[in-house]
Each structure stands twice: as C-alpha cells, then as structure tokens.
Design an enzyme around this catalytic site. Structure first.
Site, PDB file in Angstrom:
ATOM      1  N   GLU A 110       3.707  -6.034   6.034  1.00  0.00           N
ATOM      2  CA  GLU A 110       2.388  -6.556   5.629  1.00  0.00           C
ATOM      3  C   GLU A 110       2.475  -7.473   4.429  1.00  0.00           C
ATOM      4  OE1 GLU A 110      -1.067  -4.443   5.835  1.00  0.00           O
ATOM      5  OE2 GLU A 110      -0.331  -3.024   7.318  1.00  0.00           O
ATOM      6  N   CYS A 145       1.021 -11.665  -1.948  1.00  0.00           N
ATOM      7  CA  CYS A 145       1.359 -10.273  -2.265  1.00  0.00           C
ATOM      8  C   CYS A 145       2.404  -9.800  -1.254  1.00  0.00           C
ATOM      9  CB  CYS A 145       0.086  -9.419  -2.205  1.00  0.00           C
ATOM     10  SG  CYS A 145       0.393  -7.687  -2.569  1.00  0.00           S
ATOM     11  N   CYS A 152       5.907   4.015   1.993  1.00  0.00           N
ATOM     12  CA  CYS A 152       6.320   4.281   0.614  1.00  0.00           C
ATOM     13  C   CYS A 152       6.564   5.777   0.453  1.00  0.00           C
ATOM     14  CB  CYS A 152       5.234   3.840  -0.363  1.00  0.00           C
ATOM     15  SG  CYS A 152       5.759   3.996  -2.098  1.00  0.00           S
ATOM     16  N   CYS A 156       1.487   8.498  -4.127  1.00  0.00           N
ATOM     17  CA  CYS A 156       0.314   8.463  -5.010  1.00  0.00           C
ATOM     18  C   CYS A 156      -0.911   8.865  -4.184  1.00  0.00           C
ATOM     19  CB  CYS A 156       0.136   7.071  -5.600  1.00  0.00           C
ATOM     20  SG  CYS A 156       1.609   6.530  -6.485  1.00  0.00           S
ATOM     21  N   CYS A 159      -3.534   6.194  -2.677  1.00  0.00           N
ATOM     22  CA  CYS A 159      -3.008   4.995  -2.026  1.00  0.00           C
ATOM     23  C   CYS A 159      -2.835   5.211  -0.527  1.00  0.00           C
ATOM     24  CB  CYS A 159      -1.666   4.637  -2.657  1.00  0.00           C
ATOM     25  SG  CYS A 159      -0.810   3.283  -1.832  1.00  0.00           S
ATOM     26  N   CYS A 377      -5.564  -3.918  -2.870  1.00  0.00           N
ATOM     27  CA  CYS A 377      -4.524  -3.048  -3.426  1.00  0.00           C
ATOM     28  C   CYS A 377      -4.601  -1.656  -2.828  1.00  0.00           C
ATOM     29  CB  CYS A 377      -4.719  -2.860  -4.925  1.00  0.00           C
ATOM     30  SG  CYS A 377      -4.504  -4.344  -5.856  1.00  0.00           S
TER      31      CYS A 377
HETATM   32  N1  SAH Z   1       4.416   0.592  -5.418  1.00  0.00           N
HETATM   33  C1  SAH Z   1       4.161  -0.283  -6.486  1.00  0.00           C
HETATM   34  C2  SAH Z   1       3.571  -1.598  -6.057  1.00  0.00           C
HETATM   35  C3  SAH Z   1       2.542  -1.580  -4.971  1.00  0.00           C
HETATM   36  S1  SAH Z   1       1.013  -0.863  -5.326  1.00  0.00           S
HETATM   37  C4  SAH Z   1       3.257   0.385  -7.494  1.00  0.00           C
HETATM   38  O1  SAH Z   1       2.662   1.395  -7.193  1.00  0.00           O
HETATM   39  O2  SAH Z   1       3.178  -0.128  -8.618  1.00  0.00           O
HETATM   40  C5  SAH Z   1       0.188  -2.095  -6.303  1.00  0.00           C
HETATM   41  C6  SAH Z   1      -0.940  -1.548  -7.173  1.00  0.00           C
HETATM   42  O3  SAH Z   1      -2.015  -1.086  -6.375  1.00  0.00           O
HETATM   43  C7  SAH Z   1      -0.502  -0.381  -8.031  1.00  0.00           C
HETATM   44  O4  SAH Z   1      -0.853  -0.617  -9.376  1.00  0.00           O
HETATM   45  C8  SAH Z   1      -1.289   0.780  -7.469  1.00  0.00           C
HETATM   46  O5  SAH Z   1      -1.563   1.720  -8.475  1.00  0.00           O
HETATM   47  C9  SAH Z   1      -2.524   0.094  -6.953  1.00  0.00           C
HETATM   48  N2  SAH Z   1      -3.256   0.848  -5.929  1.00  0.00           N
HETATM   49  C10 SAH Z   1      -2.758   1.692  -5.020  1.00  0.00           C
HETATM   50  N3  SAH Z   1      -3.752   2.177  -4.229  1.00  0.00           N
HETATM   51  C11 SAH Z   1      -4.901   1.612  -4.673  1.00  0.00           C
HETATM   52  C12 SAH Z   1      -6.270   1.688  -4.250  1.00  0.00           C
HETATM   53  N4  SAH Z   1      -6.636   2.421  -3.205  1.00  0.00           N
HETATM   54  N5  SAH Z   1      -7.179   0.953  -4.921  1.00  0.00           N
HETATM   55  C13 SAH Z   1      -6.811   0.151  -5.948  1.00  0.00           C
HETATM   56  N6  SAH Z   1      -5.537   0.028  -6.369  1.00  0.00           N
HETATM   57  C14 SAH Z   1      -4.584   0.752  -5.746  1.00  0.00           C
HETATM   58 FE1  SF4 Z   2       3.817   3.668  -3.270  1.00  0.00          FE
HETATM   59 FE2  SF4 Z   2       1.190   3.275  -3.147  1.00  0.00          FE
HETATM   60 FE3  SF4 Z   2       2.234   4.686  -5.154  1.00  0.00          FE
HETATM   61 FE4  SF4 Z   2       2.660   2.046  -5.061  1.00  0.00          FE
HETATM   62  S1  SF4 Z   2       0.669   3.068  -5.323  1.00  0.00           S
HETATM   63  S2  SF4 Z   2       4.157   3.667  -5.466  1.00  0.00           S
HETATM   64  S3  SF4 Z   2       2.756   1.742  -2.826  1.00  0.00           S
HETATM   65  S4  SF4 Z   2       2.265   5.260  -2.968  1.00  0.00           S
END
Ligand code: SAH
Ligand code: SF4
Length: 398
Positions: A110, A145, A152, A156, A159, A377
């Site tokens: 993606e 992006c 992943c 988190c 996410c 994001c």
């Molecule tokens: N894995 C890496 C990069 C991808 S995520 C990381 O976590 O940093 C990119 C950003 O999107 C991160 O700062 C993450 O905290 C944020 N993010 C993840 N899920 C989200 C959501 N549902 N709404 C807004 N931001 C989100």
């Molecule tokens: Fe992985 Fe999503 Fe956490 Fe970024 S925010 S490290 S993509 S689980």
C-alpha cells in the site's frame, strides 16, 4: 556461500512482474554482476541506471541510450525492468490517492499520494516551491507515504495495520518501486517538483532495516530525491535508532510517542515494555542532527486516553527533558472498524496544541488525508473487500 553470494543468489532468483529477471531495485554494482554475461562497459550500466531511476522506464525497449540490439539481447536473456505496477487506485474527495501495488509474490503493497502534503509542519530544510505551479495538475508539491512491510508486528492497539500481523518484509525494489510507480502516475519529477517521502505506510521500517536503508540510498542517489525531504517514522525500535544514528545519508526522524508517560503508552503500544520512553529518547539523542533539523514526536490523540490537558503538560516536560531540537505533530485518531477508540473533538485537539505552544513547544496538527478511502495514518490494511465492514463498501475505487 558468503552473505554477499547469498544476497546475489536471492536477487537472481527474485521473479519480475511476468516471471522474468527483474532489474528494478538493483544498483550499479549489482547490475554489473547480474548482466555479467554481456560484459557491459561501465557507461552502459550508468545509462541503464539512469533509465531505471531517472526516466523510470517500464520496459527495456524504452532504454533509449542503448542500441536496439543490446536491448533485444538483454530482453531475450529473460531480463525485464520489473518496476512495480499499480493494480488498484482509490481516490479521496480531498485528492489523496491510495494504491495497491503488486509485490514480487502476488501480494499487494500500500502506498498513498497526498498532493500538497498533509498540513503538518513542513520544515524539510528545502526551499518552498513556487505556489500555484504547475497549474493544470492542480498540485504544486506532493508527499508519498511509503510502506516498508506488509502488515506489522508491533501491535499498537489503535492501528488498523496491526490487525494484519506481520505478513512479510518488503525488498529494496518493492520499497523504492512504490515511489517510482507513483511518480510515473502523477507525472512528477523530483528534480522539478517538490516531492517529499514519508516512510509512514504499513510496517515498522526499523524492523526491516537493511531493505529500508537500501531503498533510501537508491531513492536519494539514483532517483534524485534529497534525503532531507524524507522522513522515517518509528514506534521506537532502539537498536534501529542506534544504527540509524551512524548513517551518513539518512532521512529525518519521527518518533511515534503517542503517550505522555510509560503507563499510558504500555496500554496502547505494548512495545513500550521492551523499550520505554526514556530509552527511546536516549537513543534519539545519539542521532547527529543537521543544521535546522528537528526530531518529530508524533502524537495520535485518542479521545479520553491521552488527550487531557495534564497529558499535554507531561509532553512538554518530556520534550524539554529530551533537550534536542524537536517538534510535536498531533494527529487526531483516524477510526477503523472494531478498533475501540474515539476521535477527540476539534476543540480538544486545539486545546492540546495550544497548551504545548504556550509552553514553547512547536506543535502542529496533521490534517487527516483520505479518510474516506482508508488512506489516512494507521488505516492501511489492504482494504478492498466490503466484507471488512459496512462502511468500507463505499470506498471509492477508480
Ligand atoms: N510503524 C511506524 C510508521 C507507520 S505508522 C510507526 O508507527 O511510527 C505512522 C503514524 O501513524 C505513527 O505515528 C502512528 O502512531 C500513526 N497511527 C497509527 N494508527 C493511527 C490511527 N488510527 N490514526 C492516526 N494515526 C495513527
Ligand atoms: Fe506498526 Fe501501526 Fe504501530 Fe506503526 S502504528 S508500529 S504500523 S502497529
């Protein structure tokens, strides 16, 4: 086999888009080795490199600096460009586009295109482009992006990508190929247009470190996108940050902080139990910053969880204690089906931002882009099937 030989064997084995021997993703030395049977002089390799990454050709017949018979000979030996192809496009009402790009094994990767960036602070150390240009296309600069993994492993809680688990790492060619495919689709030229890259798509770049940094070197060198216009975001993988600190060519760094203390962070980012906030900040301190460079702390605001005024005050203390040039990018949580959080109201976001600013911390609010097509994001989850949730049926596919 030595590690180098193993690497080469895996390159040679990697199938191209139609089963041929893929050239995209390889750099000078690797190209020289894989095309060894043709005994090409160095300038022919340089011409090929330029065709692959500057002109971004999609077929060997378009390598116009090469004589026709050479192109044909190389093609006849089973080689092909193999630039990753966009197989599906979703377009948002706000101009954002989300792509599914074919990976080496039929899986899709993606990638998101955001014309005009995302409204966050834009201090990429480059001069602003002329506004309004280039008229017809409707954008004067854009951000891509980029994903580093399919799925992943970090888990988190807020996410959507986390729900996939880790499917696999992407290769150098698959990471850099996302950029080539999007530049071609948008007819964008890194030398002329202001293109920013954010490694904030699917996956944790620092858990696929070698391929991620290999792609950075290719993009910064052969493709001509300055590393000062790239940002990598990590959830706080300390060994990765320490390696990153040693890199001569590297993107800017963003840390997904997302909580103002370890107790809250552990509940939403279990990785905190492995490396806590202080350990992450200590590692970041080792990264030598360029002039005017700042580290970004990303902070996803989750209604009632981390968006209270007391949390803002804790963030202020934390950033002050970190004691390196930093700023905070606030992101109101983008919802996903079955993810048990709420998006804070606009007034809560504004209040949080104000509180940081009043205490001298630069804070910016990132505009959500492409929420309607699940491109924002944390929403990247290979969403195509309406079965994934009732509201997904409406996503715009073009
Ligand atoms: N894995 C890496 C990069 C991808 S995520 C990381 O976590 O940093 C990119 C950003 O999107 C991160 O700062 C993450 O905290 C944020 N993010 C993840 N899920 C989200 C959501 N549902 N709404 C807004 N931001 C989100
Ligand atoms: Fe992985 Fe999503 Fe956490 Fe970024 S925010 S490290 S993509 S689980």
């Amino acid at each position: 086999m030595t590690t180098g030989e193993k690497l080469l064997a895996s390159i040679l084995d990697a199938p191209g888009a139609s089963g041929g021997r893929r050239l995209f993703g390889l750099l000078n030395q690797e190209l020289t080795v894989v095309l060894g049977e043709f005994s090409l002089p160095p300038y022919r390799i340089r011409q090929l490199e330029s065709a692959l990454y500057r002109q971004r050709v999609t077929g060997l017949e378009a390598v116009s600096a090469w004589p026709k018979d050479l192109r044909e000979k190389v093609a006849a030996a089973g080689f092909e460009v193999g630039q990753p192809r966009i197989v599906e496009t979703f377009r948002s009402v706000d101009g954002t586009e989300r792509y599914l790009i074919a990976g080496d094994d039929g899986q899709t990767v993606e990638t998101v295109w955001m014309p005009e960036g995302d409204g966050g602070d834009d201090d990429d150390l480059s001069e602003p482009g002329p506004s309004g240009y280039p008229g017809q296309r409707g954008w004067s600069r854009g951000t891509i992006c980029v994903s580093s993994q399919i799925g992943c492993a970090v888990n988190c809680q807020f996410c959507l990508t986390a729900r996939l688990g880790i499917i696999r790492n992407l290769s150098v060619g698959e990471i850099a190929g996302q950029v080539a495919a999007v530049l071609n689709r948008q007819q964008a030229e890194p030398g002329r247009d202001r293109i920013n890259l954010v490694f904030m798509g699917m996956g944790e770049p620092f858990l696929n470190y070698d391929a991620f940094m290999g792609a950075v070197r290719l993009l910064a060198g052969a493709m001509g996108i300055p590393e000062s216009r790239m940002t990598v975001s990590t959830s706080g993988i300390v060994p990765g940050i320490l390696r990153f600190a040693e890199e001569p060519v590297r993107p800017r760094l963003a840390i997904s902080l997302n909580a103002s203390n370890d107790a809250v962070r552990e509940t939403i980012m279990p990785i905190t139990r492995k490396w806590n906030i202080a350990e992450v900040i200590d590692a970041v301190r080792k990264v030598p910053l360029r002039a005017r460079e700042r580290v970004t702390f990303e902070y996803v605001l989750l209604g009632g969880v981390n968006d209270r005024i007391g949390h803002a005050d804790e963030v202020v203390r934390l950033v002050r204690r970190a004691n390196f040039p930093a700023k905070v990018n606030l992101i109101a949580w983008n919802p996903g089906p079955d993810v048990p959080f709420t998006t804070p109201g606009e007034e809560d976001v504004a209040r949080f931002q104000q509180r940081l600013r009043q205490q001298g911390i630069p804070a910016f609010v990132r505009r959500p882009r492409g929420r309607d097509i699940y491109a924002a994001c944390g929403q990247l989850r290979k969403t195509v099937a309406p079965a994934a949730g009732p509201d997904l049926a409406a996503i715009r596919k073009i």
